[in-house]
Design an enzyme around this catalytic site. Structure first.
Site, PDB file in Angstrom:
ATOM      1  N   HIS A  89      78.522  32.580   8.993  1.00 13.76           N
ATOM      2  CA  HIS A  89      78.274  31.142   9.124  1.00 13.76           C
ATOM      3  C   HIS A  89      77.839  30.773  10.542  1.00 13.76           C
ATOM      4  O   HIS A  89      77.443  29.645  10.784  1.00 13.76           O
ATOM      5  CB  HIS A  89      79.528  30.365   8.734  1.00 13.76           C
ATOM      6  CG  HIS A  89      80.652  30.571   9.707  1.00 13.76           C
ATOM      7  ND1 HIS A  89      81.256  31.798   9.890  1.00 13.76           N
ATOM      8  CD2 HIS A  89      81.249  29.733  10.583  1.00 13.76           C
ATOM      9  CE1 HIS A  89      82.179  31.684  10.830  1.00 13.76           C
ATOM     10  NE2 HIS A  89      82.192  30.439  11.262  1.00 13.76           N
ATOM     11  N   ASP A  90      77.944  31.723  11.466  1.00 14.61           N
ATOM     12  CA  ASP A  90      77.557  31.449  12.859  1.00 14.61           C
ATOM     13  C   ASP A  90      76.231  32.085  13.230  1.00 14.61           C
ATOM     14  O   ASP A  90      75.819  32.008  14.392  1.00 14.61           O
ATOM     15  CB  ASP A  90      78.621  32.018  13.810  1.00 14.61           C
ATOM     16  CG  ASP A  90      79.878  31.174  13.825  1.00 14.61           C
ATOM     17  OD1 ASP A  90      79.789  29.974  13.522  1.00 14.61           O
ATOM     18  OD2 ASP A  90      80.944  31.724  14.141  1.00 14.61           O
TER      19      ASP A  90
ATOM     20  N   GLU B 145      88.294  37.510  15.750  1.00 12.59           N
ATOM     21  CA  GLU B 145      86.972  37.200  16.283  1.00 12.59           C
ATOM     22  C   GLU B 145      87.098  37.227  17.799  1.00 12.59           C
ATOM     23  O   GLU B 145      87.843  36.438  18.382  1.00 12.59           O
ATOM     24  CB  GLU B 145      86.492  35.821  15.836  1.00 12.59           C
ATOM     25  CG  GLU B 145      85.033  35.629  16.223  1.00 12.59           C
ATOM     26  CD  GLU B 145      84.639  34.167  16.419  1.00 12.59           C
ATOM     27  OE1 GLU B 145      83.439  33.899  16.370  1.00 12.59           O
ATOM     28  OE2 GLU B 145      85.516  33.317  16.632  1.00 12.59           O
TER      29      GLU B 145
ATOM     30  N   ASP C 178      90.179  33.040  14.791  1.00 11.65           N
ATOM     31  CA  ASP C 178      89.035  32.454  15.491  1.00 11.65           C
ATOM     32  C   ASP C 178      89.154  32.644  17.011  1.00 11.65           C
ATOM     33  O   ASP C 178      90.217  32.369  17.583  1.00 11.65           O
ATOM     34  CB  ASP C 178      89.018  30.951  15.150  1.00 11.65           C
ATOM     35  CG  ASP C 178      87.754  30.265  15.593  1.00 11.65           C
ATOM     36  OD1 ASP C 178      86.682  30.621  15.085  1.00 11.65           O
ATOM     37  OD2 ASP C 178      87.837  29.362  16.452  1.00 11.65           O
TER      38      ASP C 178
ATOM     39  N   ASP D 158      91.248  31.605   7.615  1.00 10.48           N
ATOM     40  CA  ASP D 158      90.870  31.470   9.012  1.00 10.48           C
ATOM     41  C   ASP D 158      92.049  30.874   9.780  1.00 10.48           C
ATOM     42  O   ASP D 158      92.702  29.951   9.294  1.00 10.48           O
ATOM     43  CB  ASP D 158      89.670  30.509   9.114  1.00 10.48           C
ATOM     44  CG  ASP D 158      88.563  31.069   9.969  1.00 10.48           C
ATOM     45  OD1 ASP D 158      88.817  31.284  11.164  1.00 10.48           O
ATOM     46  OD2 ASP D 158      87.451  31.271   9.446  1.00 10.48           O
TER      47      ASP D 158
HETATM   48  C1  NOJ Z   1      83.947  30.601  15.976  1.00  9.64           C
HETATM   49  C2  NOJ Z   1      83.645  30.036  14.617  1.00  9.64           C
HETATM   50  O1  NOJ Z   1      83.209  31.053  13.783  1.00  9.64           O
HETATM   51  C3  NOJ Z   1      82.618  28.964  14.836  1.00  9.64           C
HETATM   52  O2  NOJ Z   1      82.050  28.500  13.641  1.00  9.64           O
HETATM   53  C4  NOJ Z   1      83.266  27.857  15.616  1.00  9.64           C
HETATM   54  O3  NOJ Z   1      82.295  26.889  15.939  1.00  9.64           O
HETATM   55  C5  NOJ Z   1      83.889  28.368  16.915  1.00  9.64           C
HETATM   56  N1  NOJ Z   1      84.605  29.601  16.742  1.00  9.64           N
HETATM   57  C6  NOJ Z   1      84.867  27.379  17.465  1.00  9.64           C
HETATM   58  O4  NOJ Z   1      86.020  27.352  16.664  1.00  9.64           O
END
Ligand code: NOJ
Length: 566
Positions: free
Chosen positions: A336-337, A265, A208, A109
């Protein structure tokens, strides 16, 4: 300004990362080797044979860098160090070696929209040290905040810093100040970090929120009546994004640009923009993580909305059109989100059927499948009985703001249980023993209540093993280019229960037909006349005795099957 090279990518060029299946590891919750209740890198090393058995080609490791862990590692305080909670750099090197020895690649990441407020750059910047003065985005404000932008986890994007006597910008929590990409020195620092990790032999990055790095000049107020976060029109896909992407590829990836994968992302992205950010040879992204299908069942972050399968089809089909033109996407239903896809789009009561149906559905599209830990054994959402069981900063912020507005936990519990990111962050369920075999200590987050029946050991012994189905599906992808490169055609787009896909590849001797029943009914699939099903053979199915000829077939609850058509 956007004067970058716009040479388009060749849409059907073969790439290792198009053929791969990626497995996402959230190390905190994967496997704890030292009994402190938190998963770690040696714990991942213990499980590389498990990954190899599953047949995945690449691991995406979410952040293991030194971090105060306000946002579980997405707040990095040292990009070149491993957080002691997770182990040491030697442990990390061992992991890379063990993965590579099994032909499994590793992507890391890269969190460079923001750092932790404990990063030395921020500490120096807040002291006003000349060299670091504008590493971050500082503003004065006479009254109120410098602008009206809203942060992703609630509240304003500005926090006043007593030490410096100014506000700083943070699109996420106050402990995650945004870096100032306008400053060329900041960009150089980032490119150095990127090269440093590539020199260590990794195979790429997941970047990210990378489309938030360029903010509009002058940081103007956002339109409060616009849908979404106020201000997002000024910080999403900003004016210098392409310039930074091209520079990142040139200066950061250097001569590794052609062989690594860069998974961006991209928050709030639509297919047209995705095509724009992955469709150029010069740019730094190979694929964009998209979220539209993750927003299908909610109005804003926490409010449930009814959804129809036809909506899901429409969203996926639009993204598949962008892929056909040269974009590329991860195919995922959990991360994970996000809460567990099985609870959202399937039914834990039909665990085996719906977990395998969802896998078949996703892998049936054109893109790179991303398997999130636990998905391959059918893990589902969990109960959060009290606020004390919440760990995620987003869920906690939500609960606290509702509580301050007079709500009881009982009023928000259902929302939290449905949508909290903690759902996917509970420990990986390895066996039916204490703490699901995740740790000998006290886990940092409660273990899912179904661990005695839903766990790797039990699943792999079962005749109806989700793991085994995933293994076969992944192996099928390795042996069948139609699944990777074939054109995507959505059949019966208006059907409310059946999701059917036809994949074709000019140079192949067969097509693929993928049938998925998204419910517990028994609808009948009627193949369009144009589809020749006479010599169909079943290559994979989640029910015994699937119909031999899919011309007209009554599907059982959550049935899924893949046919070869000749
Ligand atoms: C996306 C990440 O996947 C998430 O877990 C994080 O809280 C936010 N970006 C901020 O970095």
């Amino acid at each position: 300004m956007d004067d970058a090279d716009t040479t388009p990518v060749v849409p059907d060029r073969r790439e290792w990362w198009k053929e791969a299946v990626v497995y996402q590891i959230y190390p905190r919750s994967f496997n704890d080797s030292d009994g402190d209740g938190i998963g770690d890198i040696p714990g991942v090393v213990e499980k590389v044979d498990y990954l190899d058995d599953l047949g995945v080609d690449c691991v995406w490791l979410t952040p293991v860098y030194e971090s105060p862990q306000v946002d579980n590692g997405y707040d990095v305080s040292d990009y070149r160090a491993i957080d002691p909670t997770y182990g040491s750099m030697d442990d990390w090197e061992r992991l890379l070696e063990e993965l590579h020895a099994r032909d499994i690649r590793l992507i890391m990441d890269l969190v460079v929209n923001h750092t932790s407020d404990q990063h030395v750059w921020f500490r120096r910047s807040r002291q006003g040290e000349a060299e670091y003065d504008d590493y971050y985005i500082w503003r004065e404000a006479e009254e109120g905040y410098p602008n009206n932008w809203e942060a992703h986890f609630g509240g304003p994007t500005w926090t006043y810093d007593e030490e410096r006597g100014e506000y700083y910008l943070h699109l996420f929590t106050p402990e995650q100040p945004d870096l100032n990409w306008e400053n060329p020195r900041v960009r150089e620092e980032i490119y150095d970090i990127v090269s440093w990790w590539l020199e260590r032999g990794i195979d790429g990055f997941r970047l990210d929120v990378i489309n938030l790095i360029s903010k509009a000049e002058g940081l103007p107020d956002g339109d409060p009546d616009r849908e979404g976060l106020t201000g997002s029109e000024h910080f999403v896909n900003g004016p210098r994004m392409h310039e930074y992407f091209a520079e990142l590829a040139r200066e950061g990836y250097g001569d590794r640009a052609g062989d690594i994968v860069a998974v961006g992302e991209c928050a709030h992205i639509d297919p047209e923009t995705a095509l724009d950010v992955t469709g150029r040879e010069s740019d730094a992204l190979d694929m964009t993580i998209f979220f539209e299908h993750m927003e299908l069942d909610r109005d804003d972050r926490w409010d449930e909305r009814e959804w129809a399968l036809t909506d899901l089809k429409a969203i996926m089909a639009r993204w598949q059109d962008a892929v056909a033109e040269g974009a590329w996407v991860p195919l995922y239903h959990t991360s994970h989100d996000q809460p567990r896809g099985l609870s959202r789009f399937g039914d834990p009561e039909y665990r085996y059927e719906s977990a395998t149906m969802l896998a078949t559905w996703l892998h049936g599209h054109r893109g790179t499948p991303f398997v999130y830990q636990g998905e391959e054994i059918g893990m589902s959402n969990v109960d959060f009985e009290t606020p004390a069981s919440l760990r995620d900063v987003w869920a906690r912020n939500y609960w606290e703001s509702e509580r301050d507005a007079g709500a009881e936990y009982a009023d928000v519990r259902a929302d939290i249980e449905r949508f909290s990111r903690d759902n996917a962050r509970t420990p990986m369920q390895w066996d039916g023993g204490d703490h699901a075999g995740f740790t000998d200590g006290e886990p940092w987050i409660p273990v899912g209540e179904d661990y005695e029946t839903v766990n790797v050991a039990a699943d792999r012994e079962s005749e109806r093993s989700v793991f085994e189905y995933y293994r076969e599906l992944i192996a099928l992808r390795e042996s069948d280019d139609v699944l990777v490169y074939g054109d995507f055609d959505l059949l019966v787009p208006d059907h409310e229960e059946i999701y059917a896909i036809h994949r074709t590849l000019a140079e192949a001797d067969h097509d693929l037909l993928i049938l998925c029943n998204f419910g517990d009914g028994t609808p009948t699939f009627e193949a369009p006349e144009s589809l020749d099903t006479d010599d169909a053979t079943v290559v994979l199915a989640n029910r015994e005795d699937p119909a031999a000829d899919p011309a007209a077939v009554e599907l059982r609850p959550y049935e899924a099957a893949i046919y070869r058509l000749f």
